[in-house]
Design a protein around this motif. Structure first.
Motif, PDB file in Angstrom:
ATOM      1  N   LEU A 202      39.696  30.507  27.202  1.00  0.00           N
ATOM      2  CA  LEU A 202      39.929  31.502  28.240  1.00  0.00           C
ATOM      3  C   LEU A 202      41.095  32.418  27.873  1.00  0.00           C
ATOM      4  N   ASP A 203      40.888  33.698  28.126  1.00  0.00           N
ATOM      5  CA  ASP A 203      41.965  34.685  27.965  1.00  0.00           C
ATOM      6  C   ASP A 203      42.721  34.730  29.295  1.00  0.00           C
ATOM      7  N   ILE A 204      43.748  33.910  29.418  1.00  0.00           N
ATOM      8  CA  ILE A 204      44.444  33.765  30.699  1.00  0.00           C
ATOM      9  C   ILE A 204      45.112  35.057  31.155  1.00  0.00           C
ATOM     10  N   PRO A 205      45.850  35.775  30.312  1.00  0.00           N
ATOM     11  CA  PRO A 205      46.452  37.041  30.781  1.00  0.00           C
ATOM     12  C   PRO A 205      45.404  38.020  31.323  1.00  0.00           C
ATOM     13  N   ARG A 206      44.267  38.117  30.644  1.00  0.00           N
ATOM     14  CA  ARG A 206      43.209  39.022  31.113  1.00  0.00           C
ATOM     15  C   ARG A 206      42.658  38.561  32.456  1.00  0.00           C
ATOM     16  N   ALA A 207      42.467  37.251  32.616  1.00  0.00           N
ATOM     17  CA  ALA A 207      41.949  36.723  33.880  1.00  0.00           C
ATOM     18  C   ALA A 207      42.923  36.987  35.021  1.00  0.00           C
ATOM     19  N   LEU A 208      44.203  36.775  34.791  1.00  0.00           N
ATOM     20  CA  LEU A 208      45.211  36.989  35.837  1.00  0.00           C
ATOM     21  C   LEU A 208      45.321  38.473  36.193  1.00  0.00           C
ATOM     22  N   LYS A 209      45.153  39.329  35.201  1.00  0.00           N
ATOM     23  CA  LYS A 209      45.169  40.763  35.473  1.00  0.00           C
ATOM     24  C   LYS A 209      44.016  41.141  36.405  1.00  0.00           C
ATOM     25  N   LYS A 210      42.840  40.571  36.159  1.00  0.00           N
ATOM     26  CA  LYS A 210      41.690  40.848  37.017  1.00  0.00           C
ATOM     27  C   LYS A 210      41.907  40.285  38.412  1.00  0.00           C
ATOM     28  N   LEU A 211      42.463  39.077  38.497  1.00  0.00           N
ATOM     29  CA  LEU A 211      42.756  38.484  39.803  1.00  0.00           C
ATOM     30  C   LEU A 211      43.749  39.336  40.586  1.00  0.00           C
ATOM     31  N   SER A 212      44.641  39.981  39.896  1.00  0.00           N
ATOM     32  CA  SER A 212      45.650  40.817  40.567  1.00  0.00           C
ATOM     33  C   SER A 212      45.018  41.978  41.312  1.00  0.00           C
ATOM     34  N   THR A 213      43.820  42.395  40.905  1.00  0.00           N
ATOM     35  CA  THR A 213      43.160  43.515  41.577  1.00  0.00           C
ATOM     36  C   THR A 213      42.713  43.157  42.991  1.00  0.00           C
ATOM     37  N   ILE A 214      42.609  41.860  43.294  1.00  0.00           N
ATOM     38  CA  ILE A 214      42.228  41.454  44.657  1.00  0.00           C
ATOM     39  C   ILE A 214      43.243  40.450  45.224  1.00  0.00           C
ATOM     40  N   ARG A 215      44.458  40.473  44.678  1.00  0.00           N
ATOM     41  CA  ARG A 215      45.468  39.486  45.070  1.00  0.00           C
ATOM     42  C   ARG A 215      45.606  39.356  46.590  1.00  0.00           C
ATOM     43  N   ASP A 216      45.647  40.478  47.303  1.00  0.00           N
ATOM     44  CA  ASP A 216      45.871  40.439  48.752  1.00  0.00           C
ATOM     45  C   ASP A 216      44.685  39.875  49.527  1.00  0.00           C
ATOM     46  N   ASP A 217      43.551  39.738  48.867  1.00  0.00           N
ATOM     47  CA  ASP A 217      42.356  39.219  49.545  1.00  0.00           C
ATOM     48  C   ASP A 217      41.988  37.808  49.108  1.00  0.00           C
ATOM     49  N   ILE A 218      42.906  37.137  48.405  1.00  0.00           N
ATOM     50  CA  ILE A 218      42.643  35.766  47.954  1.00  0.00           C
ATOM     51  C   ILE A 218      43.327  34.768  48.880  1.00  0.00           C
ATOM     52  N   GLN A 219      42.574  33.782  49.308  1.00  0.00           N
ATOM     53  CA  GLN A 219      43.115  32.628  50.032  1.00  0.00           C
ATOM     54  C   GLN A 219      42.835  31.390  49.184  1.00  0.00           C
ATOM     55  N   PHE A 220      43.873  30.681  48.795  1.00  0.00           N
ATOM     56  CA  PHE A 220      43.693  29.464  48.008  1.00  0.00           C
ATOM     57  C   PHE A 220      43.598  28.259  48.935  1.00  0.00           C
ATOM     58  N   TYR A 221      42.587  27.450  48.742  1.00  0.00           N
ATOM     59  CA  TYR A 221      42.451  26.245  49.557  1.00  0.00           C
ATOM     60  C   TYR A 221      42.851  25.015  48.751  1.00  0.00           C
ATOM     61  N   GLU A 222      43.406  24.029  49.465  1.00  0.00           N
ATOM     62  CA  GLU A 222      43.901  22.804  48.833  1.00  0.00           C
ATOM     63  C   GLU A 222      42.815  21.735  48.711  1.00  0.00           C
ATOM     64  N   THR A 223      41.912  21.705  49.688  1.00  0.00           N
ATOM     65  CA  THR A 223      40.857  20.690  49.693  1.00  0.00           C
ATOM     66  C   THR A 223      39.506  21.359  49.906  1.00  0.00           C
ATOM     67  N   ASN A 224      38.455  20.679  49.491  1.00  0.00           N
ATOM     68  CA  ASN A 224      37.112  21.214  49.682  1.00  0.00           C
ATOM     69  C   ASN A 224      36.756  21.321  51.160  1.00  0.00           C
ATOM     70  N   ALA A 225      37.332  20.441  51.968  1.00  0.00           N
ATOM     71  CA  ALA A 225      37.098  20.516  53.417  1.00  0.00           C
ATOM     72  C   ALA A 225      37.648  21.821  53.981  1.00  0.00           C
ATOM     73  N   GLN A 226      38.782  22.266  53.458  1.00  0.00           N
ATOM     74  CA  GLN A 226      39.348  23.534  53.904  1.00  0.00           C
ATOM     75  C   GLN A 226      38.430  24.698  53.543  1.00  0.00           C
TER      76      GLN A 226
END
Length: 358
Positions: A202-226
């Protein structure tokens, strides 16, 4: 000839021959019963994740295996890597088969904790192709996946990972598993145009750059139930979530649909701890679980997919079409690079955590 009497060499006592013929076999059996019964009472100890999954395995696998072979299957829970290591290092291996996540396929052998799989007993020829799914010390057990689920208000929903990252076309929050190997880095790279066949390393810097384009719309969940709750109550419009959770939410009335074509396949594996005294029986059980028929039976009672493709031929189409690895995923699902993750998880986690805090 009458009652001929003979002498027992070990004791010098006389034994009536007719009595010996009549009762000798039973008497000898009674004397040696404990060892004979132990030899006959064969069993395999299977360490599992427990719960409804264990109950499903018992019905689909363990009971039929015992009926066929006479070998009982006893289950235990708490199948942690630490417990495997502790028993092997103590020289008292009590477990015979352990279900594990794919990373242990490489962690276990590296620590000297596993027995090689006997492929003279276990038929690997029917297992689906895929890099790293079979090793000298492990075989896959069942498939599961992380896939895209979406709120029905989005209409037909995302048709590609690029759509998942298009918040103008598909507005709303995205729910991703917080751990680095939750498949969102892979999704980001695919959305950015990376060829699936060239995804790893995986090209991690490239992946993080792409994730940054929707950073404000990402919600990280801790469990699958969440994740399931986020989709059920509409907190997230799109989620990258385990297939079982998405199916469960939908079956309980959540207003979601599932895009099976946007999936990341992974698997659980079966291994044999080093030092077991029941290695032969363990191999028999593993071989049984990987038969076409057994793989079909587990898929009928649980939402994990068969690792033997021909098992799908024994399933009703409506069932096959909701399972990981099923017809709806053919040629579309990406197989997770579990070996790569096993070697790189710690370093990638540090990078992802730094990005989250930046």
């Amino acid at each position: 000839m009458g009652n001929r009497r003979i002498s027992a060499p070990s004791s010098g006592k006389a034994i009536d021959r007719r009595l010996l013929l009549k009762f000798g076999g039973a008497s000898l059996l009674a004397v040696s019963a404990p060892s004979v019964l132990r030899a006959q009472a064969k069993e395999v100890v299977f360490a599992s994740w427990g719960g409804s999954w264990e109950a499903a395995m018992r019905e689909a696998w363990f009971k039929p295996f015992t009926a066929k072979t006479g070998i009982e299957v006893r289950t235990v829970q708490g199948n942690t890597y630490g417990r495997v290591q502790a028993m092997v290092e103590s020289g008292r291996t009590d477990w015979d088969v352990v279900e594990v996540l794919p990373d242990f396929q490489w962690i276990g052998p590296k620590r000297g904790l596993l027995e090689p799989i006997d492929f003279n007993v276990v038929d690997k020829s029917q297992i689906m192709p895929g890099a790293d799914m079979i090793t000298e010390y492990s075989v896959p057990q069942v498939l599961f996946s992380r896939l895209v689920a979406y709120n029905k208000k989005l209409g037909a929903g995302p048709q590609s990972f690029a759509d998942v990252f298009d918040t103008k076309k598909f507005p709303g929050k995205r729910a991703f598993y917080t751990k680095a190997n939750g498949a969102y880095l892979e999704a980001a790279l695919l959305a950015d145009g990376v060829d699936p066949a060239k995804l790893y390393p995986l090209d991690i810097p490239r992946a993080l750059k792409k994730l940054s384009t929707i950073r404000d719309d990402i919600q990280f969940y801790e469990t699958n139930a969440q994740a399931e709750q986020m989709m059920t109550d509409g907190q997230a419009a799109i989620a990258l979530t385990p297939d079982g959770r998405a199916l469960n939410a939908r079956s309980h009335g959540a207003p979601i649909d599932i895009q099976f074509g946007l999936s990341f396949l992974t698997w659980s594996a079966m291994v044999v701890p080093k030092g077991t005294t029941r290695k032969a029986e363990a191999m028999q059980l593993i071989a049984f679980c990987l038969t076409r028929e057994a793989q079909a039976e587990i898929a009928k009672v649980y939402t994990y997919g068969p690792v033997v493709p021909k098992a799908f031929e024994l399933l009703p189409p409506e069932r096959a079409n909701i399972l990981s690895g099923g017809p709806q995923m053919q040629g579309k699902a990406v197989i997770m690079g579990e070996k790569w993750w096993g070697e790189n998880l710690s370093g990638v986690t540090e990078q992802v955590n730094a990005w989250k805090l930046s």
